[in-house]
Design an enzyme around this catalytic site. Structure first.
Site, PDB file in Angstrom:
ATOM      1  N   GLU A  56       0.821  -1.209   0.000  1.00 51.89           N
ATOM      2  CA  GLU A  56       0.000   0.000   0.000  1.00 51.89           C
ATOM      3  C   GLU A  56       0.859   1.264   0.000  1.00 51.89           C
ATOM      4  O   GLU A  56       0.518   2.252  -0.660  1.00 51.89           O
ATOM      5  CB  GLU A  56      -0.938  -0.003   1.209  1.00 51.89           C
ATOM      6  CG  GLU A  56      -2.060  -1.017   1.138  1.00 51.89           C
ATOM      7  CD  GLU A  56      -2.988  -0.786  -0.040  1.00 51.89           C
ATOM      8  OE1 GLU A  56      -3.240   0.390  -0.387  1.00 51.89           O
ATOM      9  OE2 GLU A  56      -3.451  -1.772  -0.629  1.00 51.89           O
ATOM     10  N   CYS A 211     -12.153   2.391 -15.071  1.00 53.24           N
ATOM     11  CA  CYS A 211     -12.466   3.821 -14.943  1.00 53.24           C
ATOM     12  C   CYS A 211     -11.168   4.626 -14.881  1.00 53.24           C
ATOM     13  O   CYS A 211     -10.911   5.373 -13.935  1.00 53.24           O
ATOM     14  CB  CYS A 211     -13.324   4.061 -13.699  1.00 53.24           C
ATOM     15  SG  CYS A 211     -14.126   5.682 -13.663  1.00 53.24           S
ATOM     16  N   CYS A 218     -16.063   1.993 -20.392  1.00 48.07           N
ATOM     17  CA  CYS A 218     -17.398   2.118 -19.799  1.00 48.07           C
ATOM     18  C   CYS A 218     -18.295   0.932 -20.120  1.00 48.07           C
ATOM     19  O   CYS A 218     -19.153   0.560 -19.311  1.00 48.07           O
ATOM     20  CB  CYS A 218     -18.053   3.418 -20.277  1.00 48.07           C
ATOM     21  SG  CYS A 218     -17.148   4.910 -19.788  1.00 48.07           S
ATOM     22  N   CYS A 221     -18.000  -1.720 -17.455  1.00 47.86           N
ATOM     23  CA  CYS A 221     -18.121  -1.298 -16.059  1.00 47.86           C
ATOM     24  C   CYS A 221     -19.439  -1.755 -15.439  1.00 47.86           C
ATOM     25  O   CYS A 221     -20.517  -1.534 -16.020  1.00 47.86           O
ATOM     26  CB  CYS A 221     -18.017   0.227 -15.971  1.00 47.86           C
ATOM     27  SG  CYS A 221     -18.126   0.860 -14.283  1.00 47.86           S
ATOM     28  N   CYS A 227     -24.104   5.443 -13.886  1.00 45.95           N
ATOM     29  CA  CYS A 227     -23.052   6.448 -13.997  1.00 45.95           C
ATOM     30  C   CYS A 227     -23.590   7.756 -14.568  1.00 45.95           C
ATOM     31  O   CYS A 227     -24.011   7.819 -15.727  1.00 45.95           O
ATOM     32  CB  CYS A 227     -21.915   5.932 -14.861  1.00 45.95           C
ATOM     33  SG  CYS A 227     -20.539   7.087 -15.006  1.00 45.95           S
TER      34      CYS A 227
END
Length: 378
Positions: A56, A211, A218, A221, A227
């Site tokens: 991370e 994205c 798209c 997605c 959206c």
């Protein structure tokens, strides 16, 4: 006493982020992640908080493809938090060299030392305690707690901000505090009651693989049907870009002083650019007369100057400014055995590939020192 008792809530009046609650949103993300998300990254499929934390921190402001080899090298040298805490700082910086944003490396080392000293080598599972450690902010703390301990906590990194901005049609720059505060309310309200690991990973995967900034996919997605940006043909507009400011430009001169198989390097202070790394000694850019005097003054304690020639200039863009570097090769007739400043050190050319150097400086040195010209002067 008046004012100490909570007033009854008006029926139907949302508080905080309640108006953002939508279990169908998290369900769609979780279902997509389980089928289409990433499952084979080196730091996945583990509850080892050390490995999760390491990944991370490296993934802050750096893409996955660039992180993987650094992550693997770190684990080879420092397989657990105890070995990282005990490692010399120069080794940590060398392992990080080229990954950029070097404050992360210094905080990584400090964080490992605190986890060992304060928590016996076990990362806490409380996101608030994690966020109090060096280099770990609220979003990173939530990711570590979710992946390592299954804690229900909200993330809000750059990828998630982009997903939220498009899906919910959020105007305003996401880094501006009023906008970011509302995004946090939404992030918390949308948390699922179960499946926090898949949901957290799913948000990351959506932002990193579908994205994306440039050309989002798209059609693939799972959130396309809800959206706002897609429905309003505003995908290219959202999220709103950071207001542009003129980028300051600075100049410096770097000196490649080599002799006897060594090159003269300078230990940079912990604060500032390239903090804690080795780099080339620098002098201020100026006119020819001042330049000649500055070179002679810097080189004098280390040997007798023979000659100086200009190398190919380069530029490097930092977060807040652009640095223009004019490098010069400096040859010495003879070399003094004395080092006048503790920050300067003769470093073996053969070890430069593994030295804790900024990436552009390492590239310059390896290119120049492999040339026949300089090798004949060394």
């Amino acid at each position: 006493m008046k004012g100490l008792v909570d007033k009854p809530r008006r029926k139907g009046a949302p508080v905080d982020g309640e108006r953002y609650e939508d279990p169908s949103f998290s369900a769609a993300v979780v279902a997509w992640q389980k089928q289409h998300g990433r499952h084979a990254l080196p730091w996945q499929n583990t509850r080892d908080a050390y490995r999760v934390w390491l990944s991370e921190i490296m993934l802050q402001q750096t893409q996955v493809a660039a992180v993987i080899p650094y992550y693997q090298r770190f684990l080879e040298r420092c397989p657990d938090v105890f070995s990282l805490a005990a490692a010399p700082s120069e080794d940590v910086m060398a392992l990080w060299s080229g990954l950029g944003y070097y404050t992360r490396a210094r905080n990584l080392h400090k964080c490992a030392q605190r986890v060992v000293a304060e928590y016996g080598g076990r990362f806490p599972d409380d996101p608030d305690l994690l966020a109090d450690l060096p280099g770990i902010g609220r979003s990173t703390a939530a990711a570590i707690a979710a992946f390592s301990y299954g804690r229900r906590a909200a993330i809000l990194d750059g990828n998630v901000k982009r997903v939220f901005a498009r899906v919910f049609g959020i105007d305003g720059y996401p880094g501006a505090k009023p906008v970011e505060d509302k995004l946090w309310l939404r992030a918390v309200a949308l948390l699922p009651d179960e499946g926090i690991e898949a949901y957290t990973q799913g948000l990351m995967d959506l932002g990193a693989t579908l994205c994306v900034r440039g050309t989002p996919s798209c059609g693939k997605c799972p959130l396309a049907d809800r959206c706002v940006a897609l429905a309003q043909d505003r995908v290219a507009e959202l999220p709103v870009s950071k207001p542009k400011k003129a980028v300051p430009e600075k100049e410096t001169v770097m000196l490649v002083v080599a002799h006897g198989g060594d090159v003269l390097l300078e230990q940079r202070p912990d604060s500032g650019i390239w903090g804690g790394l080795l780099s080339l000694p620098e002098i201020a850019a100026g006119d020819a007369e001042r330049f000649d005097t500055a070179v002679r003054t810097l080189v004098a304690p280390y040997g007798e100057l023979e000659g100086c020639r200009k190398l190919q200039p380069f530029s490097h863009v930092f977060t807040h400014f652009k640095l223009h570097v004019a490098p010069f090769q400096v040859a010495l007739k003879s070399r003094s055995q004395r080092i006048a400043q503790h920050a300067l050190v003769w470093y073996p050319v053969q070890k430069l590939a593994d030295a804790p150097l900024p990436a552009p400086v390492k590239k310059l040195l390896l290119g120049v020192l492999r040339s026949d010209d300089l090798l004949s002067a060394v």
